[in-house]
Design an enzyme around this catalytic site. Structure first.
Site, PDB file in Angstrom:
ATOM      1  N   SER A  43      -1.934 -29.380  11.522  1.00  0.00           N
ATOM      2  CA  SER A  43      -1.323 -29.171  10.202  1.00  0.00           C
ATOM      3  C   SER A  43      -0.792 -30.508   9.718  1.00  0.00           C
ATOM      4  O   SER A  43      -0.709 -31.460  10.490  1.00  0.00           O
ATOM      5  CB  SER A  43      -0.158 -28.185  10.303  1.00  0.00           C
ATOM      6  OG  SER A  43       0.991 -28.843  10.814  1.00  0.00           O
ATOM      7  N   ASP A  44      -0.445 -30.605   8.442  1.00  0.00           N
ATOM      8  CA  ASP A  44       0.280 -31.802   8.041  1.00  0.00           C
ATOM      9  C   ASP A  44       1.748 -31.581   8.408  1.00  0.00           C
ATOM     10  O   ASP A  44       2.160 -30.496   8.829  1.00  0.00           O
ATOM     11  CB  ASP A  44       0.079 -32.130   6.558  1.00  0.00           C
ATOM     12  CG  ASP A  44       0.332 -33.622   6.305  1.00  0.00           C
ATOM     13  OD1 ASP A  44       0.890 -34.299   7.187  1.00  0.00           O
ATOM     14  OD2 ASP A  44      -0.033 -34.120   5.221  1.00  0.00           O
ATOM     15  N   TRP A  45       2.518 -32.631   8.237  1.00  0.00           N
ATOM     16  CA  TRP A  45       3.899 -32.620   8.710  1.00  0.00           C
ATOM     17  C   TRP A  45       4.690 -31.423   8.130  1.00  0.00           C
ATOM     18  O   TRP A  45       4.996 -31.403   6.940  1.00  0.00           O
ATOM     19  CB  TRP A  45       4.581 -33.921   8.303  1.00  0.00           C
ATOM     20  CG  TRP A  45       5.974 -34.077   8.813  1.00  0.00           C
ATOM     21  CD1 TRP A  45       7.060 -33.323   8.467  1.00  0.00           C
ATOM     22  CD2 TRP A  45       6.427 -35.030   9.762  1.00  0.00           C
ATOM     23  NE1 TRP A  45       8.160 -33.748   9.145  1.00  0.00           N
ATOM     24  CE2 TRP A  45       7.801 -34.803   9.956  1.00  0.00           C
ATOM     25  CE3 TRP A  45       5.812 -36.061  10.477  1.00  0.00           C
ATOM     26  CZ2 TRP A  45       8.574 -35.573  10.817  1.00  0.00           C
ATOM     27  CZ3 TRP A  45       6.592 -36.828  11.335  1.00  0.00           C
ATOM     28  CH2 TRP A  45       7.951 -36.572  11.500  1.00  0.00           C
ATOM     29  N   GLY A  46       4.966 -30.479   8.987  1.00  0.00           N
ATOM     30  CA  GLY A  46       5.780 -29.340   8.562  1.00  0.00           C
ATOM     31  C   GLY A  46       5.078 -28.401   7.600  1.00  0.00           C
ATOM     32  O   GLY A  46       5.715 -27.485   7.050  1.00  0.00           O
TER      33      GLY A  46
END
Ligand code: BGC
Length: 749
Positions: free
Chosen positions: A286-289
């Site tokens: 995933s991307d950050w968060g």
């Protein structure tokens, strides 16, 4: 003779099939090993493999502070760390992982975007080189350095097509075009991953951000994307497909929603397209968060639902949101998530850990001695200088003002960026704590100083800051200019004005810099303007009045030397813009491969109910593919091997390029096509091929292109990839708006 030939062929076939069997056996072995590890794992350990934490380096989003990170690693509930760098530090963390029950090694990921210790030009600048070997080599060196520092995985390349220079991350990609973008995606993936994963100088690549992140509405970072399937498939997906074909080990999904569904929870993107249609075997982080952010999007209620949505959609690893860690085991126990989804994600990740050789030796990348040696390889600096020079675009050069003679008596070097050190590194550069960048980076001042002859004098005045209204330095700058034979003015952005979360509604040259240029131009001295930026900026007055303009982006460690190489003629500029430069923000998005519309404007004064702005030209300030050389190139003798082709045939295109100037140099010959009539309207021009070639002064070379069905195909209304019979225009040019030769041909039924 014939007999011997067939015996040799048989022997070759035998060895080939042995090799294939061996290869199958090896792949099988890894798959079997993965299965056997999986069988030993508890559900918590499985979820742990899908869990990635930030170490203590820079962060691009909210960091959850866990005081018990080490405890969790020991418990085997962390699969990967990002922002953990250095052979010693990664070794220490790996040691902690080795105390876990199953001793599954950690993966160390990092944003190695344009270099590691040696900083290369920002990706958009490198894209301007149109030089796939140079781009691949830059990625190769970045990987070699990063791997020697214990890193297994870079979050690059960013292959998002971007047509909106307000978007700060335009600096991180390859610009506006899917064909050029795909070629560059391939070069970067190959560069990062080297010969094969498992080699000590290879890191896993990560094609990001899947998908359409670059089309954020209004150019505002993280914003929604609303797009037709046609545009998605035709423009935004091709570089991702190229990354898959080049063997990219991983993918990263994106922050945006696509037509209302967050990319992170988007099964159409990740399951149907990536893992389905494209049969992708790597894993998706995933991307950050971004898993947790689906709550903010308003697509899920809480982190429990976020985890459910993301795993169902095919997101394998959770970067920093803790949604998987806190919910996935429960979701499986409650039969909301089939264990097969979790197992598949774990297997994809373990597979890569095996391929990297980490199960044989978890510490193999973390070797302090190797790190010291590799990070100090002087060869890397040399290559950084060459790549930087290839990335510099010459936008204007009236009366051959450039190159400047090294024997010029007095040169004034003016502007807020002349003596800057770290600005040259650009946004996504890595600052290692033990490197003295003031000695390592060649500033523009130093680069020019290194270049000019002993008898030349170099004068300096700052003039103004990058931002703000203060003109107090103007008078001194003007006085300095008056003493010189030629003036170079270095202006632009700060490096952190383009990058993640750095969208701007106003992309004019900031502050009073253009006024400084006006004041100096008024002295009557010959002026060269050097523009440093992470995106296309707007500088209309300068473009209209200043005789020479050089666009140098952010060039990295060797910036100063590379700029001096170009300004003083040791390198003949060859770069071409990978993105159109707008005249005003109101024109955005402006890109070359637009449709003709039902009411095309034929010129700027044509305003009679046509598709035009009444207050601005339709054309960009500088077009895609544009860039000058100190030489001139003549295009001639275009020939097509035939004027009609069946779909199983090809047409060979040949032409001659002559260097009719006084300098040896490179030219990038661009091939564009237009399908005159399509069941889906076709763009007025599409780049389908290009060749960059070197020619000595006076030299002529013949070059060839091949037209096949692929080059004529597009996605029709049913999203089938088809070539429709009919007439095509072939355009060969030095830029998308400088077509030198034209022909047409027909695709037969
Ligand atoms: C960016 C990614 C990056 C990640 C890790 C995110 O904010 O969008 O491109 O790889 O942070 O630093």
């Amino acid at each position: 003779m014939k007999k011997i030939g067939s015996i040799i062929r048989l022997i070759c076939l035998f060895f080939l099939s042995m090799q294939t069997n061996l290869l199958n056996a090896q792949t099988k072995t890894i798959a079997q090993k993965v299965d056997s590890v999986l069988q030993l794992m508890t559900i918590e350990e499985k979820v742990g493999q899908l869990n990635q934490y930030n170490d203590d380096w820079t962060a691009t989003g909210p960091v959850t502070k866990d005081n018990d990170k080490a405890k969790q690693v020991k418990e085997g509930t962390v699969g990967s760390l990002l922002n953990c760098m250095g052979a010693e530090r990664t070794r220490n963390w790996q040691n902690v992982a080795m105390q876990s029950r199953l001793k599954i090694p950690l993966l160390f990921g990092q944003d190695v975007i344009h270099g590691y210790k040696t900083t290369f030009p920002i990706p958009l600048a490198e894209a301007a080189s149109w030089d796939m070997d140079a781009i691949q080599l830059a990625a190769r060196i970045a990987a070699t350095e990063a791997a020697a520092s214990g890193i297994h995985w870079t979050f690059a390349p960013m292959v998002d097509i971007a047509r909106d220079p307000r978007w700060g991350r335009v600096m991180e990609g390859a610009g506006e075009d899917p064909y050029l973008g795909s070629m560059i995606a391939t070069a970067r993936v190959k560069g990062f991953q080297g010969n094969k994963l498992g080699d000590l100088d290879a890191v896993m690549a990560c094609a990001k951000h899947f998908a359409a992140y670059g089309a954020a509405i209004g150019g505002r970072d993280y914003n929604s994307v609303d797009m037709s399937d046609r545009l998605l498939w035709e423009v935004y997906l091709p570089p991702f497909k190229a990354a898959v074909d080049a063997g990219a080990a991983t993918f990263m999904n994106s922050f945006n929603d696509l037509n209302g569904v967050p990319a992170t929870g988007n099964a159409y993107l990740q399951r149907t397209i990536l893992k389905g249609k494209w049969n992708y075997s790597g894993f998706v982080v995933s991307d950050w968060g971004s898993i947790g952010e689906m709550i903010n999007h308003g697509n899920v209620k809480n982190s429990y639902e976020a985890a459910l949505s993301a795993i169902t959609a095919g997101s394998d690893m959770d970067m920093e949101s803790r949604s998987y860690k806190n919910n996935l085991a429960q979701l499986v126990k409650e039969n909301k998530v089939p264990i097969a989804f979790v197992d598949d994600a774990v297997k994809r990740i373990l597979q890569k850990k095996f391929e990297l050789g980490l199960f044989d030796d978890p510490f193999r990348f973390s070797n302090v001695q190797r790190e010291n040696k590799v990070l100090n390889d002087p060869e890397h600096l040399k290559i950084a200088r060459q790549v930087a020079a290839k990335s510099i675009v010459l936008l204007k050069n009236q009366n051959h003002l450039l190159p400047i003679s090294k024997n010029t008596k007095t040169i004034a070097f003016i502007g807020p960026l002349v003596k800057e050190v770290k600005q040259n590194m650009g946004f996504w550069s890595i600052e290692l704590p033990d490197v003295d960048y003031s000695k390592f980076i060649v500033t523009q001042w130093q680069g020019v100083q290194n270049k000019i002859s002993k008898n030349s004098h170099l004068l300096y005045a700052k003039g103004c800051d990058i931002e703000g209204n203060n003109k107090n330095g103007f008078a001194e700058a003007v006085e300095t200019a008056k003493k010189a034979d030629v003036v170079i003015i270095s202006v632009g952005e700060r490096r952190d004005m383009s990058g993640e979360a750095k969208s701007r509604s106003n992309i004019h040259l900031p502050g009073v810099q253009e006024e400084l240029i006006k004041a100096i131009q008024a002295t009557g001295k010959p002026v060269v303007v050097l523009i440093n930026a992470g995106r296309p900026l707007i500088f209309n007055w300068t473009a209209d009045h200043v005789p020479a303009i050089v666009y140098s982006w952010w060039l990295g460690t060797a910036a100063g030397d590379a700029i001096a190489d170009v300004l003083f003629g040791d390198y003949n500029p060859s770069a071409k813009l990978p993105i159109s430069f707008p005249r005003e923000e109101g024109q955005i998005p402006v890109y070359y491969s637009h449709f003709n519309t039902g009411r095309p404007a034929h010129n700027d004064s044509d305003l009679n109910y046509v598709s035009a702005y009444t207050d601005l030209s339709n054309s960009p300030r500088y077009a895609f593919g544009y860039g000058l050389s100190y030489s001139n190139f003549k295009y001639s003798n275009l020939q097509l091997s035939k004027s009609k082709m069946r779909s199983d045939e090809t047409i060979e295109v040949s032409l001659q390029i002559s260097n009719i100037g006084n300098y040896a140099g490179e030219e990038t010959v661009q091939l564009y096509l237009r399908d005159r009539v399509g069941s889906i309207v076709r763009p007025v021009k599409e780049l389908k091929d290009f060749k960059k070639l070197f020619l000595n002064a006076g030299e002529t070379k013949t070059i060839r292109f091949m037209i096949d069905q692929q080059k004529l195909s597009f996605y029709n209304q049913q999203l089938q990839w088809v070539a429709e019979p009919g007439d095509f225009d072939l355009m060969i040019g030095s830029s998308s708006d400088d077509i030198r030769l034209k022909e047409s041909f027909e695709l037969l039924n």
